[in-house]
Design a protein around this motif. Structure first.
Motif, PDB file in Angstrom:
ATOM      1  N   ALA A 192      26.725  17.608  -6.278  1.00  0.00           N
ATOM      2  CA  ALA A 192      25.828  17.427  -7.426  1.00  0.00           C
ATOM      3  C   ALA A 192      24.396  17.156  -6.969  1.00  0.00           C
ATOM      4  CB  ALA A 192      26.326  16.277  -8.302  1.00  0.00           C
ATOM      5  N   GLY A 193      24.207  16.972  -5.663  1.00  0.00           N
ATOM      6  CA  GLY A 193      22.865  16.784  -5.122  1.00  0.00           C
ATOM      7  C   GLY A 193      22.378  15.347  -5.084  1.00  0.00           C
ATOM      8  N   PHE A 194      23.233  14.388  -5.451  1.00  0.00           N
ATOM      9  CA  PHE A 194      22.796  12.998  -5.518  1.00  0.00           C
ATOM     10  C   PHE A 194      22.674  12.315  -4.165  1.00  0.00           C
ATOM     11  CE2 PHE A 194      24.471  13.356  -9.914  1.00  0.00           C
ATOM     12  CZ  PHE A 194      23.277  13.084 -10.547  1.00  0.00           C
ATOM     13  N   ILE A 195      23.359  12.844  -3.167  1.00  0.00           N
ATOM     14  CA  ILE A 195      23.300  12.214  -1.847  1.00  0.00           C
ATOM     15  C   ILE A 195      23.067  13.264  -0.769  1.00  0.00           C
ATOM     16  CG2 ILE A 195      24.687  10.191  -2.457  1.00  0.00           C
ATOM     17  CD1 ILE A 195      27.111  11.547  -1.188  1.00  0.00           C
ATOM     18  N   HIS A 196      22.496  12.790   0.332  1.00  0.00           N
ATOM     19  CA  HIS A 196      22.335  13.598   1.534  1.00  0.00           C
ATOM     20  C   HIS A 196      23.449  13.226   2.497  1.00  0.00           C
ATOM     21  CE1 HIS A 196      18.312  15.039   0.572  1.00  0.00           C
ATOM     22  NE2 HIS A 196      17.928  13.801   0.306  1.00  0.00           N
ATOM     23  N   LYS A 197      23.728  14.127   3.432  1.00  0.00           N
ATOM     24  CA  LYS A 197      24.772  13.877   4.433  1.00  0.00           C
ATOM     25  C   LYS A 197      24.271  14.334   5.799  1.00  0.00           C
ATOM     26  CE  LYS A 197      29.423  15.329   5.728  1.00  0.00           C
ATOM     27  NZ  LYS A 197      30.560  16.201   5.386  1.00  0.00           N
ATOM     28  N   GLU A 198      24.553  13.518   6.800  1.00  0.00           N
ATOM     29  CA  GLU A 198      24.232  13.870   8.179  1.00  0.00           C
ATOM     30  C   GLU A 198      25.429  13.489   9.038  1.00  0.00           C
ATOM     31  OE1 GLU A 198      20.669  13.092  11.392  1.00  0.00           O
ATOM     32  OE2 GLU A 198      21.215  11.462  10.026  1.00  0.00           O
ATOM     33  N   THR A 238      14.892  12.418  -4.921  1.00  0.00           N
ATOM     34  CA  THR A 238      14.307  13.455  -5.775  1.00  0.00           C
ATOM     35  C   THR A 238      15.243  13.798  -6.934  1.00  0.00           C
ATOM     36  OG1 THR A 238      13.130  14.356  -3.879  1.00  0.00           O
ATOM     37  CG2 THR A 238      13.345  15.787  -5.802  1.00  0.00           C
ATOM     38  N   VAL A 239      16.507  13.997  -6.634  1.00  0.00           N
ATOM     39  CA  VAL A 239      17.475  14.364  -7.673  1.00  0.00           C
ATOM     40  C   VAL A 239      17.732  13.189  -8.606  1.00  0.00           C
ATOM     41  CG1 VAL A 239      19.870  15.074  -8.095  1.00  0.00           C
ATOM     42  CG2 VAL A 239      18.535  16.166  -6.290  1.00  0.00           C
ATOM     43  N   VAL A 240      17.879  11.989  -8.052  1.00  0.00           N
ATOM     44  CA  VAL A 240      18.111  10.804  -8.883  1.00  0.00           C
ATOM     45  C   VAL A 240      16.924  10.584  -9.820  1.00  0.00           C
ATOM     46  CG1 VAL A 240      18.391   8.291  -8.857  1.00  0.00           C
ATOM     47  CG2 VAL A 240      19.701   9.699  -7.271  1.00  0.00           C
ATOM     48  N   ASN A 241      15.722  10.690  -9.301  1.00  0.00           N
ATOM     49  CA  ASN A 241      14.536  10.514 -10.141  1.00  0.00           C
ATOM     50  C   ASN A 241      14.438  11.594 -11.214  1.00  0.00           C
ATOM     51  OD1 ASN A 241      13.739   8.192  -8.833  1.00  0.00           O
ATOM     52  ND2 ASN A 241      12.404   9.271  -7.413  1.00  0.00           N
TER      53      ASN A 241
END
Length: 113
Positions: free
Chosen positions: A77-83, A96-99
Motif C-alpha cells: 500500500a506504500g505506507f512503509i519502506h523496506k531495506e 510522503t504516502v502517510v501525509n
C-alpha cells in the motif's frame, strides 16, 4: 488561577467534486489501514523510526509469519519502506504516502459545500 485555552481552527478549502478521481488507490490504502495490528505496526515505526523486523516481532507480539503478512500489506500500500541487510529486513514509515492520506486535499473531497 483561571486560564482560558485558545483553540485555533484552520479553515480547510472547499474542493469542488471531480468525477475523474481515481479512488482505487485510496481503497487499497484504506483497506491496508483497516486492521488494529497494522495500525500498531505503523505507530511503532512512527515512534522508533527504522526498525528491524526482529524488534517488531517482540513489540507487536506476533509470530514472524503473521508479522510478515501485515508488513507485506503495508508495504504494497506504500505506507512503509523496506531495506534488507543480510538476513534482516528493516522497515520505516513512508512519510510522503502517510501525509498524502492525511492531507487536507483528500478530506475536502468529502466535505459538503
Amino acid at each position: 488561577m483561571n486560564r482560558k485555552r485558545l483553540i485555533i481552527v484552520k479553515e480547510l478549502p472547499i474542493i469542488q467534486p471531480n468525477e475523474n478521481i481515481d479512488f482505487a488507490s485510496y481503497v487499497h490504502q484504506f483497506k491496508a489501514l483497516a486492521d488494529e495490528k497494522r495500525l500498531l505496526i505503523m505507530n511503532i515505526l512512527t515512534r522508533n523510526g527504522k526498525t528491524c523486523v526482529c524488534d517488531l516481532e517482540v513489540e507487536v507480539n506476533l509470530p514472524q509469519s503473521k508479522l510478515s503478512y501485515h508488513l507485506k500489506i503495508l508495504y504494497k500500500a506504500g505506507f512503509i519502506h523496506k531495506e534488507t541487510k543480510g538476513t534482516w529486513s528493516y522497515y520505516w514509515i513512508n512519510e510522503t504516502v502517510v501525509n498524502s492520506i492525511l492531507s487536507e486535499d483528500l478530506c475536502c473531497l468529502f466535505r459538503p459545500n
